[in-house]
Design a protein around this motif. Structure first.
Motif, PDB file in Angstrom:
ATOM      1  N   ILE A 198       0.868  -1.244   0.204  1.00 57.01           N
ATOM      2  CA  ILE A 198       0.037   0.068   0.037  1.00 57.01           C
ATOM      3  C   ILE A 198       0.756   1.106   0.040  1.00 57.01           C
ATOM      4  CG2 ILE A 198      -1.639   1.354   1.473  1.00 57.01           C
ATOM      5  CD1 ILE A 198      -2.778  -1.218   2.254  1.00 57.01           C
ATOM      6  N   GLY A 199       1.996   1.122   0.821  1.00 55.20           N
ATOM      7  CA  GLY A 199       2.852   2.267   0.895  1.00 55.20           C
ATOM      8  C   GLY A 199       3.506   2.510  -0.454  1.00 55.20           C
ATOM      9  N   LEU A 200       4.080   1.393  -1.255  1.00 56.29           N
ATOM     10  CA  LEU A 200       4.509   1.563  -2.448  1.00 56.29           C
ATOM     11  C   LEU A 200       3.664   1.993  -3.239  1.00 56.29           C
ATOM     12  CD1 LEU A 200       7.094   0.883  -4.191  1.00 56.29           C
ATOM     13  CD2 LEU A 200       6.427  -1.280  -4.268  1.00 56.29           C
ATOM     14  N   LEU A 201       2.229   1.629  -3.542  1.00 55.65           N
ATOM     15  CA  LEU A 201       1.384   1.908  -4.483  1.00 55.65           C
ATOM     16  C   LEU A 201       0.983   3.466  -4.302  1.00 55.65           C
ATOM     17  CD1 LEU A 201      -1.273   1.645  -6.291  1.00 55.65           C
ATOM     18  CD2 LEU A 201      -2.674   0.989  -4.063  1.00 55.65           C
ATOM     19  N   GLU A 202       0.881   3.779  -3.065  1.00 50.98           N
ATOM     20  CA  GLU A 202       0.480   5.255  -2.916  1.00 50.98           C
ATOM     21  C   GLU A 202       1.874   6.351  -3.293  1.00 50.98           C
ATOM     22  OE1 GLU A 202      -2.376   7.029  -1.810  1.00 50.98           O
ATOM     23  OE2 GLU A 202      -2.853   4.974  -2.570  1.00 50.98           O
ATOM     24  N   GLY A 203       2.960   5.882  -2.974  1.00 47.52           N
ATOM     25  CA  GLY A 203       4.169   6.506  -3.379  1.00 47.52           C
ATOM     26  C   GLY A 203       4.447   6.462  -4.583  1.00 47.52           C
ATOM     27  N   VAL A 204       4.145   5.410  -5.468  1.00 41.71           N
ATOM     28  CA  VAL A 204       4.508   5.236  -7.006  1.00 41.71           C
ATOM     29  C   VAL A 204       3.296   6.136  -7.531  1.00 41.71           C
ATOM     30  CG1 VAL A 204       3.956   3.994  -9.225  1.00 41.71           C
ATOM     31  CG2 VAL A 204       5.489   3.090  -7.039  1.00 41.71           C
ATOM     32  N   ALA A 205       2.027   6.440  -7.126  1.00 44.15           N
ATOM     33  CA  ALA A 205       0.864   7.272  -7.679  1.00 44.15           C
ATOM     34  C   ALA A 205       1.339   8.430  -7.432  1.00 44.15           C
ATOM     35  CB  ALA A 205      -0.230   6.732  -6.892  1.00 44.15           C
ATOM     36  N   ASP A 206       1.834   8.950  -6.209  1.00 49.61           N
ATOM     37  CA  ASP A 206       2.068  10.272  -6.152  1.00 49.61           C
ATOM     38  C   ASP A 206       3.368  10.695  -6.733  1.00 49.61           C
ATOM     39  OD1 ASP A 206      -0.018  10.723  -4.147  1.00 49.61           O
ATOM     40  OD2 ASP A 206       1.130  10.278  -2.491  1.00 49.61           O
ATOM     41  N   PHE A 207       4.282   9.712  -7.047  1.00 49.83           N
ATOM     42  CA  PHE A 207       5.419  10.078  -7.840  1.00 49.83           C
ATOM     43  C   PHE A 207       5.105  10.310  -9.173  1.00 49.83           C
ATOM     44  CE2 PHE A 207       8.846   8.644 -10.589  1.00 49.83           C
ATOM     45  CZ  PHE A 207      10.099   9.457 -10.245  1.00 49.83           C
ATOM     46  N   THR A 208       3.951   9.587  -9.808  1.00 49.53           N
ATOM     47  CA  THR A 208       3.691   9.787 -11.016  1.00 49.53           C
ATOM     48  C   THR A 208       3.124  11.212 -11.122  1.00 49.53           C
ATOM     49  OG1 THR A 208       3.341   7.507 -11.439  1.00 49.53           O
ATOM     50  CG2 THR A 208       2.142   8.938 -13.163  1.00 49.53           C
ATOM     51  N   SER A 209       2.225  11.497 -10.431  1.00 49.41           N
ATOM     52  CA  SER A 209       1.749  12.880 -10.412  1.00 49.41           C
ATOM     53  C   SER A 209       2.740  13.856 -10.271  1.00 49.41           C
ATOM     54  CB  SER A 209       0.847  12.953  -9.061  1.00 49.41           C
ATOM     55  OG  SER A 209       0.187  14.167  -8.672  1.00 49.41           O
ATOM     56  N   GLY A 210       3.626  13.864  -9.363  1.00 48.69           N
ATOM     57  CA  GLY A 210       4.627  14.793  -9.213  1.00 48.69           C
ATOM     58  C   GLY A 210       5.580  15.112 -10.318  1.00 48.69           C
ATOM     59  N   ILE A 211       6.038  14.102 -10.630  1.00 49.85           N
ATOM     60  CA  ILE A 211       7.084  14.101 -11.688  1.00 49.85           C
ATOM     61  C   ILE A 211       6.340  14.796 -13.110  1.00 49.85           C
ATOM     62  CG2 ILE A 211       7.072  12.013 -12.741  1.00 49.85           C
ATOM     63  CD1 ILE A 211      10.296  13.476 -11.632  1.00 49.85           C
ATOM     64  N   SER A 212       5.117  14.396 -13.206  1.00 50.10           N
ATOM     65  CA  SER A 212       4.426  14.898 -14.506  1.00 50.10           C
ATOM     66  C   SER A 212       3.985  16.257 -14.200  1.00 50.10           C
ATOM     67  CB  SER A 212       3.408  14.174 -14.750  1.00 50.10           C
ATOM     68  OG  SER A 212       2.428  14.196 -13.803  1.00 50.10           O
ATOM     69  N   LYS A 213       3.778  16.833 -12.870  1.00 49.41           N
ATOM     70  CA  LYS A 213       3.535  18.164 -12.961  1.00 49.41           C
ATOM     71  C   LYS A 213       4.673  19.169 -13.179  1.00 49.41           C
ATOM     72  CE  LYS A 213       0.900  17.458  -8.631  1.00 49.41           C
ATOM     73  NZ  LYS A 213       0.955  17.393  -7.259  1.00 49.41           N
ATOM     74  N   GLY A 214       5.947  18.828 -13.266  1.00 46.29           N
ATOM     75  CA  GLY A 214       7.058  19.678 -13.605  1.00 46.29           C
ATOM     76  C   GLY A 214       6.916  19.910 -15.293  1.00 46.29           C
ATOM     77  N   TYR A 215       6.816  18.606 -15.805  1.00 41.37           N
ATOM     78  CA  TYR A 215       6.883  18.794 -17.139  1.00 41.37           C
ATOM     79  C   TYR A 215       5.794  19.604 -17.832  1.00 41.37           C
ATOM     80  CZ  TYR A 215       6.234  17.271 -22.070  1.00 41.37           C
ATOM     81  OH  TYR A 215       6.058  17.063 -23.497  1.00 41.37           O
ATOM     82  N   PHE A 216       4.269  19.099 -17.267  1.00 40.08           N
ATOM     83  CA  PHE A 216       3.267  19.655 -17.758  1.00 40.08           C
ATOM     84  C   PHE A 216       3.198  21.179 -17.420  1.00 40.08           C
ATOM     85  CE2 PHE A 216       1.854  15.433 -18.144  1.00 40.08           C
ATOM     86  CZ  PHE A 216       1.672  15.531 -19.428  1.00 40.08           C
ATOM     87  N   GLY A 217       3.746  21.669 -16.286  1.00 41.21           N
ATOM     88  CA  GLY A 217       3.901  23.195 -15.712  1.00 41.21           C
ATOM     89  C   GLY A 217       4.578  23.875 -16.791  1.00 41.21           C
ATOM     90  N   LYS A 218       5.717  23.192 -17.159  1.00 48.65           N
ATOM     91  CA  LYS A 218       6.688  24.082 -18.060  1.00 48.65           C
ATOM     92  C   LYS A 218       6.080  24.106 -19.452  1.00 48.65           C
ATOM     93  CE  LYS A 218      11.696  23.965 -19.870  1.00 48.65           C
ATOM     94  NZ  LYS A 218      11.472  23.882 -21.078  1.00 48.65           N
ATOM     95  N   LEU A 219       5.375  23.036 -19.826  1.00 49.47           N
ATOM     96  CA  LEU A 219       4.737  23.148 -21.157  1.00 49.47           C
ATOM     97  C   LEU A 219       3.501  24.241 -21.108  1.00 49.47           C
ATOM     98  CD1 LEU A 219       4.765  21.783 -23.972  1.00 49.47           C
ATOM     99  CD2 LEU A 219       3.099  19.961 -23.048  1.00 49.47           C
ATOM    100  N   SER A 220       2.914  24.379 -20.068  1.00 49.18           N
ATOM    101  CA  SER A 220       1.908  25.154 -19.864  1.00 49.18           C
ATOM    102  C   SER A 220       2.601  26.633 -19.976  1.00 49.18           C
ATOM    103  CB  SER A 220       1.234  25.221 -18.666  1.00 49.18           C
ATOM    104  OG  SER A 220       0.169  26.239 -18.633  1.00 49.18           O
TER     105      SER A 220
END
Length: 321
Positions: A6-28
């Motif tokens: 469960i910890g790994l699942l939530e961590g991976v899910a949050d990691f996916t969210s966070g790492i894409s925020k930087g890319y899409f933020g810059k693209l925006s």
């Protein structure tokens, strides 16, 4: 799932969210637009709900949760930049606080409706996830009512998926100090799911656990705008430090396996912590970011935060096990 998974699942899910925020933020920032990213982000999050209802294989649940978090990553930096554009430095904390409060109020209303549904239709979780798709799609459609003007584009050069990290080279010393402190805290701030697991362990009741989380969200929602207003009046740093003290009290309290009554008191304090830090942090960052790179500045922080959150959740799951 085990607690470690469960910890790994939530961590991976949050990691996916966070790492894409930087890319899409810059693209925006590069495109000078916000709304397409916001629409797409909320659509993916809505889509993840029926996905969870379809199958319960561990890998599929990983995929569904990751889709939800990808949607968050797609929309967050652009949405926060839009909020920043519609505010001034004197009103920014209360505007982010108001958004945080309304967002969290939804997070309280949703589970209340879900509990009511489960009361009349026990264990009908599959139907519940299908129904959750409806308000998600309505939210996406409502965004089409918004209009925007194209803003100045990013001053950073175009690059690959991780090119948003170059923002650090042009960031102000104040931004660098703030981000360093926030990331140090994030490294020890594991997912809320662990607090819910302790609550479930102590109370032996799913209903009480969900009720405690609803109570936390109600407090969080109610306190976000007032604390944002106080931050505008007395200074963001003072309210943020208050929030960190609340966080420390809550985790110390949960360490002693408290009674059900004390758990609700701790979730009340935890709601104050969330209201005193989450929206206020975004206001603080956007106040010291470059106007043409606002989404990139937010995305940079949240991407680095996701790496720390992944480590924090995995470490917490490992220690628990």
């Amino acid at each position: 799932f085990s607690v470690l998974l469960i910890g790994l699942l939530e961590g991976v899910a949050d990691f996916t969210s966070g790492i894409s925020k930087g890319y899409f933020g810059k693209l925006s920032d590069e495109k000078g637009i916000r709304l397409p990213f916001i629409k797409g982000g909320y659509f993916f999050s809505a889509l993840s709900k029926p996905m969870i209802a379809m199958l319960t294989y561990p890998l599929w649940i990983f995929f569904a949760r990751t889709t939800d978090r990808f949607g968050k990553g797609l929309r967050t930096a652009a949405r926060d930049a839009l909020l920043s554009q519609q505010s001034t430095k004197e009103t920014k904390a209360r505007i982010f606080g108001f958004h945080r409060g309304m967002d969290t109020l939804g997070a309280a209303i949703g589970p209340i409706i879900a509990l009511s549904f489960l009361y009349f239709y026990p264990k009908q979780y599959v139907s519940l996830f299908y129904f959750a798709f409806i308000p998600g799609i309505i939210a996406v459609l409502l965004i089409f009512l918004l209009k925007e003007k194209k803003e100045p584009v990013s001053t950073l050069p175009k690059g690959n998926f991780f090119s948003f990290f170059t923002y650090w080279t042009i960031a102000s010393p104040e931004y660098k100090k703030l981000i360093t402190g926030l990331l140090l805290f994030a490294l020890f701030n594991s997912s809320d799911v662990f607090l819910l697991l302790i609550t479930r362990e102590v109370t032996a009741s799913d209903t009480t656990t969900i009720a405690a989380y609803i109570f936390y969200n109600i407090v969080y929602a109610a306190a976000s705008f007032p604390l944002g207003s106080l931050a505008d009046k007395f200074g963001i740093k003072k309210i943020f430090i208050l929030g960190l003290l609340m966080f420390a009290i809550v985790y110390a309290g949960f360490a002693f396996h408290p009674s059900t009554a004390v758990i609700f008191v701790l979730f009340f304090i935890y709601g104050i912590y969330g209201a005193a830090t989450e929206g206020i942090t975004k206001a603080w960052i956007t106040n010291i970011a470059h106007d043409t790179n606002t989404a990139t500045a937010i995305g940079f922080y949240t991407s680095c935060q996701s790496i720390c959150s992944l480590l924090a959740s995995f470490i917490a799951g490992f220690v628990w096990s």
